[in-house]
Design an enzyme around this catalytic site. Structure first.
Site, PDB file in Angstrom:
ATOM      1  N   SER A  66       0.815  -1.209   0.000  1.00 35.67           N
ATOM      2  CA  SER A  66       0.000   0.000   0.000  1.00 35.67           C
ATOM      3  C   SER A  66       0.856   1.269   0.000  1.00 35.67           C
ATOM      4  CB  SER A  66      -0.952  -0.034   1.195  1.00 35.67           C
ATOM      5  OG  SER A  66      -1.888   1.016   1.149  1.00 35.67           O
ATOM      6  N   ASP A 272      -3.012   6.450  -3.117  1.00 35.91           N
ATOM      7  CA  ASP A 272      -1.843   5.850  -2.472  1.00 35.91           C
ATOM      8  C   ASP A 272      -1.299   4.744  -3.375  1.00 35.91           C
ATOM      9  OD1 ASP A 272      -3.758   3.872  -2.038  1.00 35.91           O
ATOM     10  OD2 ASP A 272      -2.964   3.334  -0.073  1.00 35.91           O
ATOM     11  N   ASP A 276      -6.124   2.378  -2.821  1.00 35.05           N
ATOM     12  CA  ASP A 276      -7.294   2.162  -1.976  1.00 35.05           C
ATOM     13  C   ASP A 276      -7.528   3.318  -1.001  1.00 35.05           C
ATOM     14  OD1 ASP A 276      -5.308   1.722  -0.099  1.00 35.05           O
ATOM     15  OD2 ASP A 276      -6.058  -0.233   0.557  1.00 35.05           O
ATOM     16  N   GLU A 372     -11.790   6.381   6.986  1.00 39.70           N
ATOM     17  CA  GLU A 372     -10.788   6.801   7.949  1.00 39.70           C
ATOM     18  C   GLU A 372     -10.258   8.154   7.498  1.00 39.70           C
ATOM     19  OE1 GLU A 372      -8.530   3.184   9.848  1.00 39.70           O
ATOM     20  OE2 GLU A 372      -8.522   2.926   7.678  1.00 39.70           O
ATOM     21  N   ALA A 373      -9.720   8.909   8.427  1.00 40.49           N
ATOM     22  CA  ALA A 373      -9.185  10.227   8.074  1.00 40.49           C
ATOM     23  C   ALA A 373      -8.106  10.115   7.001  1.00 40.49           C
ATOM     24  CB  ALA A 373      -8.630  10.916   9.319  1.00 40.49           C
ATOM     25  N   ARG A 501      -1.324   5.089  19.967  1.00 34.81           N
ATOM     26  CA  ARG A 501      -1.659   3.679  19.698  1.00 34.81           C
ATOM     27  C   ARG A 501      -0.520   3.049  18.900  1.00 34.81           C
ATOM     28  NH1 ARG A 501      -3.172   3.130  14.343  1.00 34.81           N
ATOM     29  NH2 ARG A 501      -3.817   0.979  14.718  1.00 34.81           N
ATOM     30  N   PRO A 502      -0.237   1.772  19.153  1.00 30.75           N
ATOM     31  CA  PRO A 502       0.792   1.092  18.369  1.00 30.75           C
ATOM     32  C   PRO A 502       0.298   0.849  16.951  1.00 30.75           C
ATOM     33  CG  PRO A 502      -0.301  -0.467  19.816  1.00 30.75           C
ATOM     34  CD  PRO A 502      -0.850   0.885  20.165  1.00 30.75           C
ATOM     35  N   GLY A 504      -0.381  -0.967  13.471  1.00 26.11           N
ATOM     36  CA  GLY A 504      -0.603  -2.365  13.109  1.00 26.11           C
ATOM     37  C   GLY A 504       0.216  -2.784  11.912  1.00 26.11           C
TER      38      GLY A 504
END
Length: 539
Positions: A66, A272, A276, A372-373, A501-502, A504
């Protein structure tokens, strides 16, 4: 498992060595440096074959990283409806990828077959697609080898966007045309039908991120010219390097290939690396100073679509009968949430970060909008939505405006790739709405809301897994004391909000900060990032 299959697996495993590192299948599948992934690719091929046998339907495998740099790669499995791999099977994927030897690998496959009661009969195909990375062709061969060992045919789609792979899997399992021609025909037919006649062409700059989206946008370019004149940029060069949706969103600046002065006032749509995600931006001129950069992210796209659907439903008299919901994560700008609830009167559902969580929540609504933002998202339409429109069709014929709204609402689900976020599909939806409303980028932004200043940082740490959060990912649960220090920092910022947040997909901890004054927000983000490093350690 047949002895012959076992022998082939053992031999092939040795030919696809795995590094001494631990892999974890997450929302994006597996994703890391390409040099580490050949063995993982083979194991995913085996997993995909067993998934197809289990479901007795076609599944897909997409090879892409991606928005990651060119030197990375990744792989994920797509289920028959075009959905992400069932979460239960993520555990199986992880176990196979981390098998320490050929015998261990075969043992894990045997456990999977037994646990899922898989009947190795029939011949459901497996689709394989890939992006433009230099490592992707070799990896598609490794995936295919795993599939072939279990006796299944491979449908090699070659170079495709991730959404095209999802589209092909979904269409094929419905016995509908699934090739590239069918994909583009579906989008183009819906786009021109929703526009109707007498549309004055719009102009749009498309930043293709030097990826697969550029190859596909070139096919669309001449077919759209009567309504949308595309100026295609960033078709060749280092993938995702200072270009593309992720760069524009995270850096909050224009991509290479766009000139603030020469392109003043022009909408720029950034894709991107695997097409997507979609982010818009533009430059405005305010007084004698330098051009001002404006970002129109996933929140703005979701709000635009929700506004359009709401208004058209009101015209046909079905607004009260159809439940509209917008699904967001903690990354959504606070101003967008307020606009949706207070100005549009639509429901907002909050979930943890990850497309699989947003997609699942969106299914609860008759019209479920999720973006998502970062620009990844789509819209889902319920059977109830389709039925109510069908039942109401006769009552709209006498009123030309009602008839037009009805036709637009009916064709909208065909313009949107409901299987997954699709930058090209989403781009056509946005452009159709702007054409219908007669808006440019300025009107789009002015008629919705103004974003609160925000900053997103990626902080490299010794071990991102040390950071855990609550279900909504708005508060850190560990390490002990981290959240308390973040709360203290936020308390000094007017209208402040921050969370960590970690990641992913990367070995980083993400820091988000938001507030009323940009300089305060920047300081807040930097302070929170320093606090994360203090508690978790430097890499």
């Amino acid at each position: 498992m047949k002895a012959e299959t076992r022998d082939k697996l053992v031999k092939a495993f040795e030919q696809h060595p795995k590094p001494n590192i631990q892999f974890s299948y997450g929302t994006a599948g597996f994703r890391t440096k390409a040099d580490h992934l050949d063995g993982v690719m083979f194991s995913v091929g085996c997993l995909a074959a067993l998934r197809a046998y289990k479901l007795k339907h076609k599944v897909g495998v997409m090879i892409t990283a991606s928005h990651n740099p060119e030197e990375d790669n990744g792989v994920k499995v797509v289920d028959p409806e075009g959905d992400m791999l069932e979460m239960k099977w993520e555990k199986y994927a992880t176990l196979l990828a981390n098998a320490s030897s050929a015998n261990h690998f075969v043992e894990e496959l045997g456990k999977l077959i037994e646990a899922e009661n898989i009947d190795i009969e029939g011949s459901p195909s497996v689709f394989v697609g890939r992006d433009t990375r230099s490592s992707s062709l070799k990896f598609s061969q490794s995936v295919s080898e795993g599939i072939h060992i279990f006796g299944l045919p491979v449908i090699d789609l070659g170079l495709v966007t991730t959404p095209q792979l999802h589209f092909a899997v979904r269409q094929s399992n419905k016995n509908l045309p699934y090739n590239e021609e069918a994909y583009f025909k579906t989008l183009l037919d819906a786009f021109f039908k929703i526009l109707g006649d007498g549309v004055k062409p719009n102009k749009l700059i498309v930043d293709a991120s030097n990826g697969i989206g550029g190859l596909k946008a070139e096919i669309l370019q001449p077919k759209l010219a009567s309504a949308l004149q595309i100026d295609l940029r960033n078709k060749e060069g280092p993938l995702n390097h200072e270009v593309g949706a992720d760069y524009v969103k995270s850096k909050q600046r224009h991509p290479k290939g766009v000139d603030p002065s020469a392109d003043l006032g022009q909408r720029v749509a950034s894709l991107d690396g695997d097409a997507d995600r979609l982010i818009y931006s533009y430059f405005s001129s305010e007084g004698q100073g330098s051009p001002t950069f404006h970002l129109l992210d996933g929140d703005k796209i979701a709000a635009l679509i929700a506004l359009f659907v709401k208004e058209e439903l009101e015209i046909v008299g079905l607004r009260k009968d159809i439940r509209i919901g917008v699904v967001q994560t903690a990354y959504a700008n606070g101003a967008s949430t307020k606009f949706l609830v207070e100005n549009l009167g639509v429901e907002v559902g909050m979930v943890k970060t990850g497309v699989k969580y947003l997609h699942k929540k969106a299914k609860e609504y008759d019209v479920g909008v999720y973006f998502e933002a970062n620009g990844h998202g789509t819209v889902l339409f319920s059977d109830k939505y389709q039925k109510l429109l069908a039942d109401a069709s006769g009552s709209t014929q006498a009123d030309p405006r009602k008839k037009l709204a009805f036709e637009r609402l009916q064709v909208l689900p065909s313009l949107i790739n409901q299987a997954v976020g699709d930058a090209l599909s989403d781009l056509l939806v946005v452009e159709a709405i702007l054409l219908i409303k007669g808006w440019g980028a300025v009107e789009w932004e002015k008629n919705l809301y103004s974003d609160l200043p925000n900053v997103l940082q990626a902080v490299r740490v010794a071990d991102r897994r040390k950071v855990t959060t609550n279900e909504e990912e708005t508060r850190a649960l560990s390490p002990t004391g981290l959240q308390e220090e973040i709360d203290q920092l936020v308390s000094h910022v007017k209208g402040g909000r921050s969370f960590v947040r970690p990641s992913g997909t990367e070995d980083v901890v993400r820091v988000y900060a938001e507030g009323l004054v940009r300089d305060d927000v920047i300081r807040l983000a930097n302070s929170v990032a320093e606090t994360v490093v203090k508690f978790v350690g430097k890499p």
